[in-house]
Write an enzyme that holds these catalytic residues in place. Structure first.
Site, mmCIF file in Angstrom:
data_model
loop_
_atom_site.group_PDB
_atom_site.id
_atom_site.type_symbol
_atom_site.label_atom_id
_atom_site.label_comp_id
_atom_site.label_asym_id
_atom_site.label_seq_id
_atom_site.Cartn_x
_atom_site.Cartn_y
_atom_site.Cartn_z
ATOM 1 N N ASP A 146 -2.895 5.374 7.327
ATOM 2 C CA ASP A 146 -4.021 4.624 6.445
ATOM 3 C C ASP A 146 -4.219 3.261 7.436
ATOM 4 O OD1 ASP A 146 -1.555 2.900 6.775
ATOM 5 O OD2 ASP A 146 -1.350 2.250 4.811
ATOM 6 N N HIS A 147 -4.599 2.012 7.258
ATOM 7 C CA HIS A 147 -5.364 1.249 7.551
ATOM 8 C C HIS A 147 -4.420 0.706 9.298
ATOM 9 C CE1 HIS A 147 -4.749 0.151 4.548
ATOM 10 N NE2 HIS A 147 -4.038 -1.500 4.994
ATOM 11 N N CYS A 203 1.576 4.210 8.160
ATOM 12 C CA CYS A 203 1.807 3.018 7.474
ATOM 13 C C CYS A 203 2.478 1.898 7.813
ATOM 14 C CB CYS A 203 1.771 2.802 5.608
ATOM 15 S SG CYS A 203 3.394 3.010 4.733
ATOM 16 N N GLY A 204 2.252 0.765 7.111
ATOM 17 C CA GLY A 204 2.900 -0.278 7.430
ATOM 18 C C GLY A 204 4.488 0.173 7.350
ATOM 19 N N THR A 205 5.151 0.220 6.919
ATOM 20 C CA THR A 205 6.584 -0.100 6.711
ATOM 21 C C THR A 205 7.007 2.002 6.686
ATOM 22 O OG1 THR A 205 6.342 0.653 4.320
ATOM 23 C CG2 THR A 205 6.693 -2.257 5.030
ATOM 24 N N GLY A 206 6.223 2.539 6.181
ATOM 25 C CA GLY A 206 6.433 3.803 6.282
ATOM 26 C C GLY A 206 7.252 4.545 4.522
ATOM 27 N N HIS A 249 20.617 17.294 8.605
ATOM 28 C CA HIS A 249 21.690 17.096 7.384
ATOM 29 C C HIS A 249 20.652 17.919 6.170
ATOM 30 C CE1 HIS A 249 25.336 14.522 8.539
ATOM 31 N NE2 HIS A 249 24.976 16.157 9.182
ATOM 32 N N HIS A 303 25.165 21.022 4.477
ATOM 33 C CA HIS A 303 24.185 20.864 4.353
ATOM 34 C C HIS A 303 22.487 21.385 3.528
ATOM 35 C CE1 HIS A 303 26.040 18.304 6.328
ATOM 36 N NE2 HIS A 303 25.397 18.696 7.558
HETATM 37 C C1 RB5 Z 1 -0.949 -1.774 3.238
HETATM 38 O O1 RB5 Z 1 -0.895 -2.961 3.210
HETATM 39 C C2 RB5 Z 1 0.193 -1.376 2.430
HETATM 40 O O2 RB5 Z 1 1.272 -1.401 1.709
HETATM 41 C C3 RB5 Z 1 0.939 -0.078 3.716
HETATM 42 O O3 RB5 Z 1 0.649 0.453 5.236
HETATM 43 C C4 RB5 Z 1 2.658 -0.121 3.456
HETATM 44 O O4 RB5 Z 1 3.540 -0.137 3.803
HETATM 45 C C5 RB5 Z 1 2.274 1.218 2.318
HETATM 46 O O5 RB5 Z 1 3.825 1.409 2.204
#
Ligand code: RB5
Length: 158
Positions: A9-10, A66-69, A99, A134
């Site tokens: 994403d962005h 993404c921001g956090t995955g 695993h 596994h």
């Molecule tokens: C975008 O702001 C953020 O929510 C997205 O990249 C992601 O981290 C979601 O899990």
């Protein structure tokens, strides 16, 4: 040759571009599913595209950023046959292959630096599924997709 699908994403766009360059330099075939800018988009669209690309056999693996995955992994895991792991260190990435036979790696561009992301990706790509006990456990995950498919009303009319 391993084909790797990429989606972001962005928030993940810039890191996705870095990983794309690294993959190509390493000799991997890359299928870039977007996004192609920092304009705001919705991560599930890219997660599902990448998951479907892998489960359709058009790519061997997928990497989502993404921001956090976390959102990418949550959405990708809704695709039957997808096993997405959100990883922020190389050990977890290796375990997700050995695993859990993860076929999708999700990374967080807001929590993982570029060098660490490449280290995680390289570890994840070379690690092999260990099989054995596994495999029995992963088979039970695969079976969850099958039983859900059989329970769906659509399945009775097919
Ligand atoms: C975008 O702001 C953020 O929510 C997205 O990249 C992601 O981290 C979601 O899990």
């Amino acid at each position: 040759m391993t084909v790797v699908a990429l989606g972001a994403d962005h928030a993940g766009f810039a890191l996705k571009e870095v990983l794309k360059g690294w993959l190509i330099a390493q000799g991997y075939d890359v299928v870039d599913l977007g996004t192609q800018s920092t304009e705001s988009v919705d991560y599930p669209d890219y997660a599902v595209a990448a998951g479907s690309t892998v489960t359709a056999g058009k790519a061997d693996r997928a990497v989502l950023v993404c921001g956090t995955g976390i959102g990418m992994a949550m959405a990708a895991n809704k695709v039957p046959g997808a096993r997405a792991a959100a990883c922020s260190d190389a050990y977890t990435a290796r375990m997700s292959r050995e695993h859990n036979d993860a076929n999708i790696l999700a990374l967080g561009a807001r929590i993982t630096g570029r060098d660490t992301a490449i280290e995680i990706l390289e570890t994840w790509l070379v690690a092999e599924f260990a099989g054995g006990r596994h495999a029995r456990r992963v088979d039970k995950i695969v079976e969850l997709d099958r039983s859900r498919d059989q329970e769906s009303p659509d399945a009775q009319t097919r």
